[in-house]
Design a protein around this motif. Structure first.
Motif, short mmCIF file in Angstrom:
data_model
loop_
_atom_site.label_atom_id
_atom_site.label_comp_id
_atom_site.label_asym_id
_atom_site.label_seq_id
_atom_site.Cartn_x
_atom_site.Cartn_y
_atom_site.Cartn_z
N ALA A 199 0.80 -1.13 0.11
CA ALA A 199 0.06 -0.08 -0.10
C ALA A 199 0.84 1.05 -0.05
CB ALA A 199 -1.00 0.12 1.17
N LEU A 200 2.00 1.32 0.69
CA LEU A 200 2.93 2.33 0.79
C LEU A 200 3.37 2.64 -0.53
CD1 LEU A 200 4.52 4.51 2.51
CD2 LEU A 200 6.16 2.58 2.80
N GLN A 201 3.73 1.50 -1.40
CA GLN A 201 4.43 1.88 -2.68
C GLN A 201 3.33 2.42 -3.67
OE1 GLN A 201 5.26 -1.89 -4.91
NE2 GLN A 201 7.23 -0.93 -5.70
N GLU A 202 1.96 1.81 -3.52
CA GLU A 202 0.87 2.58 -4.27
C GLU A 202 0.58 4.07 -3.84
OE1 GLU A 202 -2.31 0.05 -3.47
OE2 GLU A 202 -1.65 -1.82 -4.89
N VAL A 203 0.81 4.32 -2.49
CA VAL A 203 0.45 5.66 -2.32
C VAL A 203 1.74 6.56 -2.89
CG1 VAL A 203 0.27 7.34 -0.23
CG2 VAL A 203 -0.91 5.17 -0.20
N THR A 204 3.07 6.10 -2.61
CA THR A 204 4.07 6.83 -3.18
C THR A 204 3.96 7.17 -4.73
OG1 THR A 204 5.32 4.99 -3.17
CG2 THR A 204 5.55 6.26 -1.25
N SER A 205 3.52 6.21 -5.48
CA SER A 205 3.40 6.26 -6.91
C SER A 205 2.36 7.27 -7.07
CB SER A 205 2.80 4.72 -7.39
OG SER A 205 3.99 3.88 -7.36
N ARG A 206 1.12 7.28 -6.50
CA ARG A 206 -0.14 8.11 -6.58
C ARG A 206 0.66 9.62 -6.24
NH1 ARG A 206 -4.87 5.82 -3.38
NH2 ARG A 206 -5.64 7.84 -4.23
N ILE A 207 1.35 9.91 -5.30
CA ILE A 207 2.10 11.14 -5.13
C ILE A 207 2.72 11.31 -6.24
CG2 ILE A 207 3.52 12.23 -3.45
CD1 ILE A 207 2.35 10.78 -1.03
N GLY A 208 3.53 10.67 -6.66
CA GLY A 208 4.29 11.02 -7.65
C GLY A 208 3.76 11.46 -8.93
N ALA A 209 2.64 10.65 -9.33
CA ALA A 209 1.70 11.11 -10.32
C ALA A 209 0.85 12.29 -10.02
CB ALA A 209 0.78 9.89 -10.61
N ALA A 210 0.46 12.66 -9.27
CA ALA A 210 -0.24 14.08 -8.92
C ALA A 210 0.69 15.12 -8.84
CB ALA A 210 -0.93 13.86 -7.20
N ALA A 211 2.17 14.92 -8.31
CA ALA A 211 2.88 16.01 -8.40
C ALA A 211 3.33 16.18 -9.77
CB ALA A 211 4.28 15.63 -7.66
N ALA A 212 3.59 15.23 -10.65
CA ALA A 212 4.03 15.38 -12.01
C ALA A 212 2.84 16.10 -12.76
CB ALA A 212 4.01 14.22 -12.68
N LYS A 213 1.37 15.84 -12.42
CA LYS A 213 0.16 16.53 -13.13
C LYS A 213 0.26 17.94 -12.87
CE LYS A 213 -4.81 16.15 -13.46
NZ LYS A 213 -5.83 15.18 -13.05
N ALA A 214 0.90 18.20 -11.50
CA ALA A 214 1.02 19.51 -11.29
C ALA A 214 2.07 20.40 -11.66
CB ALA A 214 0.82 19.77 -9.74
N GLY A 215 2.93 19.68 -12.30
CA GLY A 215 4.36 20.17 -12.81
C GLY A 215 5.33 20.33 -11.68
N ARG A 216 4.97 19.41 -10.69
CA ARG A 216 5.85 19.66 -9.47
C ARG A 216 6.72 18.23 -9.45
NH1 ARG A 216 2.21 20.27 -4.85
NH2 ARG A 216 4.03 20.32 -3.73
N ALA A 217 7.16 17.57 -10.26
CA ALA A 217 7.77 16.21 -10.49
C ALA A 217 8.75 16.44 -9.41
CB ALA A 217 7.74 15.81 -11.74
N ASP A 218 9.83 17.51 -9.75
CA ASP A 218 11.03 17.72 -8.88
C ASP A 218 10.76 18.20 -7.55
OD1 ASP A 218 10.05 20.09 -9.89
OD2 ASP A 218 11.99 21.23 -9.89
N ARG A 219 9.71 18.42 -7.03
CA ARG A 219 9.50 18.72 -5.76
C ARG A 219 8.26 18.11 -5.05
NH1 ARG A 219 7.21 23.51 -6.27
NH2 ARG A 219 7.28 23.37 -8.38
N LEU A 220 8.60 16.48 -4.98
CA LEU A 220 7.60 15.87 -4.28
C LEU A 220 7.09 16.20 -2.88
CD1 LEU A 220 8.64 12.23 -5.40
CD2 LEU A 220 6.99 13.57 -6.80
N PRO A 221 5.67 16.00 -2.53
CA PRO A 221 5.33 16.23 -1.12
C PRO A 221 5.97 15.34 -0.24
CG PRO A 221 3.64 16.64 -2.83
CD PRO A 221 4.68 15.84 -3.45
N ARG A 222 5.89 15.91 0.99
CA ARG A 222 6.68 14.85 1.90
C ARG A 222 5.19 14.08 2.32
NH1 ARG A 222 6.65 18.37 5.65
NH2 ARG A 222 9.13 18.80 5.43
N LEU A 223 5.37 12.59 2.54
CA LEU A 223 4.39 11.73 2.94
C LEU A 223 4.48 11.56 4.49
CD1 LEU A 223 2.00 9.53 2.37
CD2 LEU A 223 3.93 7.80 1.89
N VAL A 224 3.51 11.76 5.11
CA VAL A 224 3.41 11.49 6.76
C VAL A 224 2.56 10.27 6.77
CG1 VAL A 224 2.79 12.14 8.97
CG2 VAL A 224 3.63 13.80 7.32
#
Length: 267
Positions: free
Chosen positions: A36-61
């Motif tokens: 599940a952690l891997q899936e969430v981090t993948s979704r975070i990366g995809a959302a950040a890329a969509k927002a044009g922030r692929a080089d600045r990934l949010p912190r996952l708590v």
């Protein structure tokens, strides 16, 4: 925050509840936490890329509310290092059972009379996300000083949904509280703003926009760069939308650890 995942071992977790002991079938038993952690981090990366922030990934708590230390350890073994707790007693109990390089975030309502307990017991508390009054900020400041801890990073919690049941300052009050922390609390570091959102713990775009507006007001008033002030918004139900609207810190619990398990109430 990209997370490198390793295969986690299968565990059986014994959880004591009120009344007879029970063995709960936790996600950790089947290695599901790592998956599940891997899936969430993948979704975070995809959302950040969509927002044009692929080089600045949010912190996952990874929020482990009601989950045993063994489940947190599974996430740790899979590469996660930042964890969140809502209750003082839970983080006080779990933190010593886990490696010291875990960075703990406290994300629940904190009463002033529990500040010393929290700060003494959790030396690796990295960030307190829920400062909602000048009184609490001042108590944190004096306690950090008394314990000789380095300055503690804090977020101001803002009630963006206007619900009486939610903690947090009104949006119009966030500048005053941020100023108090910045100018009157030398042992705290104002690091950003946090919101919870709607009654179902998801948020509408206007909640996220409200926090963005609050950041702009705080930065204008205190002469800060917006890039230096974080936005903690987004949980299991809405973290992708939050990222697309600028969140730098998402708090994800049940999507990683499974449904929360509360002790059965005595009849």
């Amino acid at each position: 925050m990209a997370v490198s995942l390793a295969h986690a071992s299968v565990r059986r977790v014994l959880v004591s509840a009120r009344g007879p002991s029970r063995v709960f079938a936790t996600a950790a038993m089947e290695g599901e936490v790592a998956k599940a952690l891997q899936e969430v981090t993948s979704r975070i990366g995809a959302a950040a890329a969509k927002a044009g922030r692929a080089d600045r990934l949010p912190r996952l708590v990874a929020v482990s509310k009601t989950k045993p230390a063994e489940a947190v350890r599974e996430a740790y073994d899979a590469g996660q290092r930042v964890f969140g707790e809502n209750y003082v007693q839970e983080v006080v109990d779990k933190a010593p059972q886990l490696p010291q390089d875990c960075a703990w975030h406290f994300i629940g309502h904190l009463q002033s009379n529990k500040v010393k307990t929290l700060l003494e017991a959790v030396p690796n508390l990295a960030l307190l996300e829920t400062v909602d009054s000048a009184k609490l900020a001042s108590k944190l400041d004096s306690t950090v000083a008394a314990l000789g801890r380095p300055p503690l990073a804090v977020f101001v919690q803002v009630n963006t949904s206007g619900e009486e049941s939610k903690y947090g300052v009104e949006p119009a009050e966030c500048v005053a509280l941020a100023r108090h922390i910045q100018e009157q609390c030398p042992h705290l570091r104002f690091a950003g703003l946090m919101t919870i959102g709607m009654p179902d713990y998801s948020s509408r775009p206007e909640n996220f926009q409200c926090l963005q507006d609050c950041r702009r007001a705080v930065c204008d008033a205190l002469g800060l760069e917006e890039a230096a002030v974080e936005l903690s918004m987004g949980m299991s139900g809405d973290f992708e939308a939050a990222i697309e609207m600028g969140s730098t810190n998402v708090r994800v619990g049940s999507t990683i650890f499974g449904a929360r398990q509360y002790p059965a109430k005595a009849s």
